[in-house]
Write a protein that holds these residues in place. Sequence first.
Motif, PDB file in Angstrom:
ATOM      1  N   GLU A  46       0.810  -1.220   0.000  1.00 31.05           N
ATOM      2  CA  GLU A  46       0.000   0.000   0.000  1.00 31.05           C
ATOM      3  C   GLU A  46       0.842   1.268   0.000  1.00 31.05           C
ATOM      4  O   GLU A  46       1.917   1.308   0.601  1.00 31.05           O
ATOM      5  N   ASP A  47       0.318   2.302  -0.632  1.00 33.70           N
ATOM      6  CA  ASP A  47       0.961   3.617  -0.672  1.00 33.70           C
ATOM      7  C   ASP A  47       0.319   4.510   0.386  1.00 33.70           C
ATOM      8  O   ASP A  47      -0.550   5.330   0.096  1.00 33.70           O
ATOM      9  N   ALA A  48       0.717   4.301   1.626  1.00 33.06           N
ATOM     10  CA  ALA A  48       0.171   5.070   2.749  1.00 33.06           C
ATOM     11  C   ALA A  48       1.225   5.152   3.838  1.00 33.06           C
ATOM     12  O   ALA A  48       2.184   4.376   3.855  1.00 33.06           O
ATOM     13  N   SER A  49       1.053   6.100   4.756  1.00 33.50           N
ATOM     14  CA  SER A  49       2.018   6.261   5.840  1.00 33.50           C
ATOM     15  C   SER A  49       1.938   5.074   6.798  1.00 33.50           C
ATOM     16  O   SER A  49       0.898   4.409   6.896  1.00 33.50           O
ATOM     17  N   PHE A  50       3.033   4.834   7.507  1.00 27.96           N
ATOM     18  CA  PHE A  50       3.068   3.712   8.441  1.00 27.96           C
ATOM     19  C   PHE A  50       2.012   3.868   9.529  1.00 27.96           C
ATOM     20  O   PHE A  50       1.348   2.885   9.897  1.00 27.96           O
ATOM     21  N   LEU A  51       1.823   5.090  10.035  1.00 20.13           N
ATOM     22  CA  LEU A  51       0.838   5.308  11.095  1.00 20.13           C
ATOM     23  C   LEU A  51      -0.562   4.987  10.603  1.00 20.13           C
ATOM     24  O   LEU A  51      -1.350   4.359  11.318  1.00 20.13           O
ATOM     25  N   ASP A  52      -0.886   5.409   9.381  1.00 21.63           N
ATOM     26  CA  ASP A  52      -2.218   5.132   8.827  1.00 21.63           C
ATOM     27  C   ASP A  52      -2.431   3.636   8.635  1.00 21.63           C
ATOM     28  O   ASP A  52      -3.525   3.110   8.888  1.00 21.63           O
ATOM     29  N   ILE A  53      -1.396   2.924   8.194  1.00 26.17           N
ATOM     30  CA  ILE A  53      -1.493   1.475   8.007  1.00 26.17           C
ATOM     31  C   ILE A  53      -1.647   0.772   9.348  1.00 26.17           C
ATOM     32  O   ILE A  53      -2.475  -0.143   9.500  1.00 26.17           O
ATOM     33  N   LEU A  54      -0.872   1.186  10.343  1.00 28.61           N
ATOM     34  CA  LEU A  54      -0.984   0.603  11.682  1.00 28.61           C
ATOM     35  C   LEU A  54      -2.374   0.861  12.255  1.00 28.61           C
ATOM     36  O   LEU A  54      -3.004  -0.043  12.829  1.00 28.61           O
ATOM     37  N   PHE A  55      -2.865   2.076  12.103  1.00 28.21           N
ATOM     38  CA  PHE A  55      -4.196   2.450  12.589  1.00 28.21           C
ATOM     39  C   PHE A  55      -5.259   1.567  11.934  1.00 28.21           C
ATOM     40  O   PHE A  55      -6.137   1.026  12.604  1.00 28.21           O
ATOM     41  N   GLU A  56      -5.170   1.414  10.609  1.00 30.64           N
ATOM     42  CA  GLU A  56      -6.149   0.617   9.853  1.00 30.64           C
ATOM     43  C   GLU A  56      -6.108  -0.848  10.276  1.00 30.64           C
ATOM     44  O   GLU A  56      -7.145  -1.494  10.439  1.00 30.64           O
ATOM     45  N   THR A  57      -4.900  -1.381  10.452  1.00 36.19           N
ATOM     46  CA  THR A  57      -4.744  -2.796  10.788  1.00 36.19           C
ATOM     47  C   THR A  57      -5.284  -3.101  12.175  1.00 36.19           C
ATOM     48  O   THR A  57      -6.005  -4.093  12.373  1.00 36.19           O
ATOM     49  N   VAL A  58      -4.926  -2.285  13.158  1.00 32.39           N
ATOM     50  CA  VAL A  58      -5.421  -2.497  14.519  1.00 32.39           C
ATOM     51  C   VAL A  58      -6.935  -2.322  14.554  1.00 32.39           C
ATOM     52  O   VAL A  58      -7.639  -3.066  15.248  1.00 32.39           O
ATOM     53  N   SER A  59      -7.447  -1.360  13.799  1.00 31.23           N
ATOM     54  CA  SER A  59      -8.893  -1.161  13.719  1.00 31.23           C
ATOM     55  C   SER A  59      -9.586  -2.401  13.176  1.00 31.23           C
ATOM     56  O   SER A  59     -10.647  -2.805  13.662  1.00 31.23           O
ATOM     57  N   ALA A  60      -8.965  -3.031  12.163  1.00 31.66           N
ATOM     58  CA  ALA A  60      -9.531  -4.258  11.591  1.00 31.66           C
ATOM     59  C   ALA A  60      -9.418  -5.417  12.564  1.00 31.66           C
ATOM     60  O   ALA A  60     -10.387  -6.154  12.788  1.00 31.66           O
ATOM     61  N   PHE A  61      -8.245  -5.599  13.161  1.00 31.06           N
ATOM     62  CA  PHE A  61      -8.037  -6.706  14.087  1.00 31.06           C
ATOM     63  C   PHE A  61      -8.964  -6.619  15.298  1.00 31.06           C
ATOM     64  O   PHE A  61      -9.522  -7.619  15.745  1.00 31.06           O
ATOM     65  N   ALA A  62      -9.132  -5.413  15.819  1.00 29.11           N
ATOM     66  CA  ALA A  62      -9.971  -5.226  17.002  1.00 29.11           C
ATOM     67  C   ALA A  62     -11.431  -5.010  16.641  1.00 29.11           C
ATOM     68  O   ALA A  62     -12.242  -4.705  17.516  1.00 29.11           O
ATOM     69  N   THR A  63     -11.786  -5.174  15.372  1.00 26.78           N
ATOM     70  CA  THR A  63     -13.151  -4.998  14.845  1.00 26.78           C
ATOM     71  C   THR A  63     -13.747  -3.663  15.268  1.00 26.78           C
ATOM     72  O   THR A  63     -14.876  -3.589  15.750  1.00 26.78           O
ATOM     73  N   VAL A  64     -12.967  -2.599  15.081  1.00 28.21           N
ATOM     74  CA  VAL A  64     -13.413  -1.256  15.471  1.00 28.21           C
ATOM     75  C   VAL A  64     -14.114  -0.568  14.311  1.00 28.21           C
ATOM     76  O   VAL A  64     -15.291  -0.241  14.384  1.00 28.21           O
ATOM     77  N   GLY A  65     -13.373  -0.315  13.224  1.00 30.94           N
ATOM     78  CA  GLY A  65     -13.982   0.348  12.085  1.00 30.94           C
ATOM     79  C   GLY A  65     -13.546   1.778  11.882  1.00 30.94           C
ATOM     80  O   GLY A  65     -13.918   2.410  10.888  1.00 30.94           O
ATOM     81  N   LEU A  66     -12.756   2.337  12.814  1.00 30.93           N
ATOM     82  CA  LEU A  66     -12.214   3.678  12.604  1.00 30.93           C
ATOM     83  C   LEU A  66     -11.132   3.617  11.533  1.00 30.93           C
ATOM     84  O   LEU A  66     -10.395   2.641  11.431  1.00 30.93           O
ATOM     85  N   SER A  67     -11.035   4.684  10.739  1.00 33.30           N
ATOM     86  CA  SER A  67     -10.036   4.733   9.685  1.00 33.30           C
ATOM     87  C   SER A  67      -9.561   6.159   9.496  1.00 33.30           C
ATOM     88  O   SER A  67     -10.288   7.116   9.771  1.00 33.30           O
ATOM     89  N   ARG A  68      -8.334   6.296   9.018  1.00 35.20           N
ATOM     90  CA  ARG A  68      -7.790   7.608   8.689  1.00 35.20           C
ATOM     91  C   ARG A  68      -7.898   7.882   7.193  1.00 35.20           C
ATOM     92  O   ARG A  68      -7.158   8.688   6.644  1.00 35.20           O
ATOM     93  N   GLY A  69      -8.853   7.197   6.545  1.00 35.16           N
ATOM     94  CA  GLY A  69      -9.206   7.511   5.173  1.00 35.16           C
ATOM     95  C   GLY A  69      -8.517   6.712   4.099  1.00 35.16           C
ATOM     96  O   GLY A  69      -8.580   7.083   2.918  1.00 35.16           O
ATOM     97  N   ILE A  70      -7.897   5.580   4.442  1.00 30.78           N
ATOM     98  CA  ILE A  70      -7.166   4.820   3.423  1.00 30.78           C
ATOM     99  C   ILE A  70      -7.918   3.578   2.947  1.00 30.78           C
ATOM    100  O   ILE A  70      -7.479   2.925   2.003  1.00 30.78           O
ATOM    101  N   THR A  71      -9.040   3.239   3.596  1.00 29.62           N
ATOM    102  CA  THR A  71      -9.726   1.974   3.285  1.00 29.62           C
ATOM    103  C   THR A  71     -10.120   1.871   1.818  1.00 29.62           C
ATOM    104  O   THR A  71      -9.856   0.862   1.159  1.00 29.62           O
ATOM    105  N   SER A  72     -10.746   2.913   1.279  1.00 29.83           N
ATOM    106  CA  SER A  72     -11.228   2.859  -0.108  1.00 29.83           C
ATOM    107  C   SER A  72     -10.092   2.874  -1.115  1.00 29.83           C
ATOM    108  O   SER A  72     -10.308   2.564  -2.303  1.00 29.83           O
ATOM    109  N   ASN A  73      -8.882   3.235  -0.669  1.00 34.32           N
ATOM    110  CA  ASN A  73      -7.733   3.285  -1.581  1.00 34.32           C
ATOM    111  C   ASN A  73      -6.868   2.029  -1.510  1.00 34.32           C
ATOM    112  O   ASN A  73      -5.818   1.960  -2.169  1.00 34.32           O
ATOM    113  N   LEU A  74      -7.266   1.054  -0.703  1.00 37.23           N
ATOM    114  CA  LEU A  74      -6.482  -0.168  -0.585  1.00 37.23           C
ATOM    115  C   LEU A  74      -6.487  -0.950  -1.903  1.00 37.23           C
ATOM    116  O   LEU A  74      -7.478  -0.961  -2.625  1.00 37.23           O
ATOM    117  N   SER A  75      -5.374  -1.609  -2.178  1.00 37.73           N
ATOM    118  CA  SER A  75      -5.298  -2.487  -3.340  1.00 37.73           C
ATOM    119  C   SER A  75      -6.122  -3.744  -3.075  1.00 37.73           C
ATOM    120  O   SER A  75      -6.620  -3.953  -1.958  1.00 37.73           O
TER     121      SER A  75
END
Length: 451
Positions: free
Chosen positions: A376-405
């Motif tokens: 992915e072409d995103a910052s490390f913090l945004d990727i970490l945020f997205e991954t933990v959000s997914a793992f913990a079934t949260v759903g918060l995002s810093r706006g990269i979900t729709s741009n994922l490959s």
Amino acid sequence: MIDINIKDGIDRLKLNPAQALVVGFAGLIFFGAILLNLPIASQNGNSIGFIDALFTSASAVCVTGLIVVNTAAHWTLFGKIVILVLIQIGGLGFMTMATLLALLLGKKITLKDRLIMQEELNQFTISGLVKLTRYIIVATITIEAIGAFFLSFKFIPTYGLAKGIWFSVFHSISAFCNAGFDIIGNSMESFAESFIVNFTIGVLVILGGLGYSIYLDISNKKSFKRLSLHSKVVLLITGVLLVVGFVAVLFLEFNNDATLGQLSFKGKILGSMFQSIVPRTAGFNSIDMGAITNATAFIIIILMFIGGSPGSTAGGIKTTTVGCILFSVFSVIKGYKDVEIYKKRIPVELIFRAIAVIGIGLAIVVLAVTILSITEDASFLDILFETVSAFATVGLSRGITSNLSIVGRLIITFTMFVGRLGPLTMAFAFAKKQRSKKGLYRYPEDRIIVG
């Protein structure tokens, strides 16, 4: 009928309870993906594509809330109803819904059904599980109805009678199931200064994240001193995390004009309160997550990773897991031989299980972040945020979900699935393996240098 069919298929496969849960949830996700992939589910009349349908279905069943398309704009009423049903089944657990249908149809609840329910509901024994299931269903319907009632006071004047009722029901279910899906379009940002919306959604999220056994314990004991140790630890850790999250968000975002800075003082308090609650794993937001400071993002990542409590609709490694580790640290510092809390001793097996859950959780996050950092072409913090959000079934995002490959979407989908089932199931598997070897033999003790 789909839940009954899934359960019957599981019976034919001769799976153990942990495997049955995995197959059951996977089957539900794929069935939801098929429905969401239908042209009738999309506003433009075209199929969304199976990968995106699978992602959305997994996000709904795993009560996460991450989205690749705007839920309000893309899905038809049919698609939104499918998502809502998946959220409800995913939040309660497919075995709970299957048990309800079985009871309504007069079918017998077998021993294997009870064992799977025990695994799903994270209970100590199979005794009283059918009664607990009835209680869960009644409590859920009651709480969600009350939540929808209060939300209607704001949504009906804003959107009209029919739309206001629909919005109230949808968001009440989504909040109590800790899903975080919204059909407004910008989550709760439009209601950042609304007390009734923030308070109602917040209470629903907290109640959904506590666990049904806590309700029963409180209703039966009616006194904190008489509560079980489990209930005391859940309430203690939950309270501490809510206070810490509130103070941290208020302090770090108070003068950030892109988030709390633009709000009134009341809005700042409500926003801080709301954003301290939803990382526990609801996924709504009343401020722009992409505009929060790095420090706030890191605090929210920690809150997301911890999540809610066992036997609830929330994800994460759970409050009691963190509690066991914290109590162990305090006991070591104080020089105690045993881990003690509220004049009770925690068995060493539970400490091992807590370490296993945290270790497995960290391993999953590290692996997913590593892969996403490559794809992915995103910052490390945004990727970490997205991954933990997914793992913990949260759903918060810093706006990269729709741009994922495509690879990124599949990784996040798998992370949501493993996060919903993995750590808990693995921890129980380790505990059972340990019990099976107990008493056969023990190796001689030796020491290593620690710290």
